[in-house]
Design an enzyme around this catalytic site. Structure first.
Site, short mmCIF file in Angstrom:
data_model
loop_
_atom_site.label_atom_id
_atom_site.label_comp_id
_atom_site.label_asym_id
_atom_site.label_seq_id
_atom_site.Cartn_x
_atom_site.Cartn_y
_atom_site.Cartn_z
N VAL A 99 0.86 -1.17 0.00
CA VAL A 99 0.00 0.00 0.00
C VAL A 99 0.90 1.23 0.00
O VAL A 99 1.92 1.26 0.69
CB VAL A 99 -0.93 0.03 1.23
CG1 VAL A 99 -1.81 1.28 1.20
CG2 VAL A 99 -1.78 -1.23 1.30
N CYS A 100 0.53 2.23 -0.78
CA CYS A 100 1.26 3.49 -0.80
C CYS A 100 2.73 3.25 -1.14
O CYS A 100 3.05 2.47 -2.03
CB CYS A 100 1.04 4.19 0.54
SG CYS A 100 1.46 5.94 0.59
N THR A 101 3.64 3.90 -0.43
CA THR A 101 5.06 3.76 -0.76
C THR A 101 5.66 2.45 -0.28
O THR A 101 6.87 2.23 -0.43
CB THR A 101 5.87 4.93 -0.18
OG1 THR A 101 5.65 5.03 1.22
CG2 THR A 101 5.49 6.24 -0.86
N GLY A 102 4.83 1.56 0.22
CA GLY A 102 5.31 0.21 0.49
C GLY A 102 5.81 -0.45 -0.78
O GLY A 102 6.71 -1.30 -0.74
N ALA A 149 -2.42 2.38 -4.54
CA ALA A 149 -1.95 3.76 -4.53
C ALA A 149 -1.93 4.27 -3.09
O ALA A 149 -1.83 3.48 -2.15
CB ALA A 149 -2.82 4.62 -5.44
#
Length: 216
Positions: A99-102, A149
């Site tokens: 998730v996200c910048t993971g 995102a």
């Protein structure tokens, strides 16, 4: 089905708690939080602490791997025990997700090489530097990888994953249980829909610099 959610100092809470609420409600799901250094892991706002008891060696073969993003992601980009663990569990996992910048951490570990993936809009372009094809889609599924995102998109990704794992009916049951029917009061949830002023304000927060007009 074991779901391993990776935490590290400076994680963004909703990145992982949203998917936790979804995946943890699937039949026979066992969710375990895992971290490189077990103990109290503090989020990016420094107001939420999760006491993580499982280290990387304690979770050698999860069925689903999930790693979120947050400001602390920057400290997780160098190769080391976490990257080694991600590569090892990816070889046997049914799903490796972020998730996200993971997704930046997965990309730096090399597991997304040659794949399509998404990330927070502020980091999306950087995926290409790791051999990943960036996508502006809210949820991207490529092989056994599912990436979301920014932040709230983790709920969408988790529901998508729930459908793929347990079927559409089970996923919709979970959706109803958590009453996920978003009706945001503002249309500023994407770069395309936000005004220039809102975009500037968001960039100021993300980069830690004053906005052009001097307001937050």
């Amino acid at each position: 089905m074991q779901v391993a959610i990776v935490l590290y100092p400076g994680f963004t809470s909703l990145d992982v708690i949203g998917p936790y609420e979804v995946l943890g409600r699937l039949p026979e799901a066992e969710v375990v939080f895992v971290t490189e250094h077990p103990g109290a892991i503090v989020n990016d706002l420094r107001s939420l602490t999760v006491d993580v008891v499982a280290g990387l060696d304690d979770v050698p073969a999860p069925d689903v791997v999930l790693i979120g993003g947050g400001p602390g992601q920057a400290e997780q980009m160098s190769d080391g025990p976490l990257h080694e663990w991600l590569r090892a569990v990816d070889r046997t996992s049914t799903w490796t997700t972020s998730v996200c910048t993971g997704s930046m951490i997965l990309a730096a570990a090399g597991v997304l090489d040659g794949r399509r993936a998404t990330s927070h809009w502020g980091a999306l372009e950087h995926l290409a530097g790791f051999g990943v094809t960036p996508s502006k889609e809210r949820v991207v599924v490529d092989g056994h990888y599912a990436t979301a995102a920014g932040v709230s998109a983790g709920i969408d990704m988790a529901l998508t994953l729930a459908g793929l794992i347990s079927g559409d009916h089970a996923a919709q049951v979970v959706q109803l249980i958590i009453e996920y029917a978003p009706e945001p009061p503002y249309d500023a949830g994407s770069v395309d829909s936000a005004s220039a002023e809102v975009f500037e304000g968001a960039m100021a927060v993300l980069t830690g610099r004053p906005p052009a007009d001097g307001t937050a």
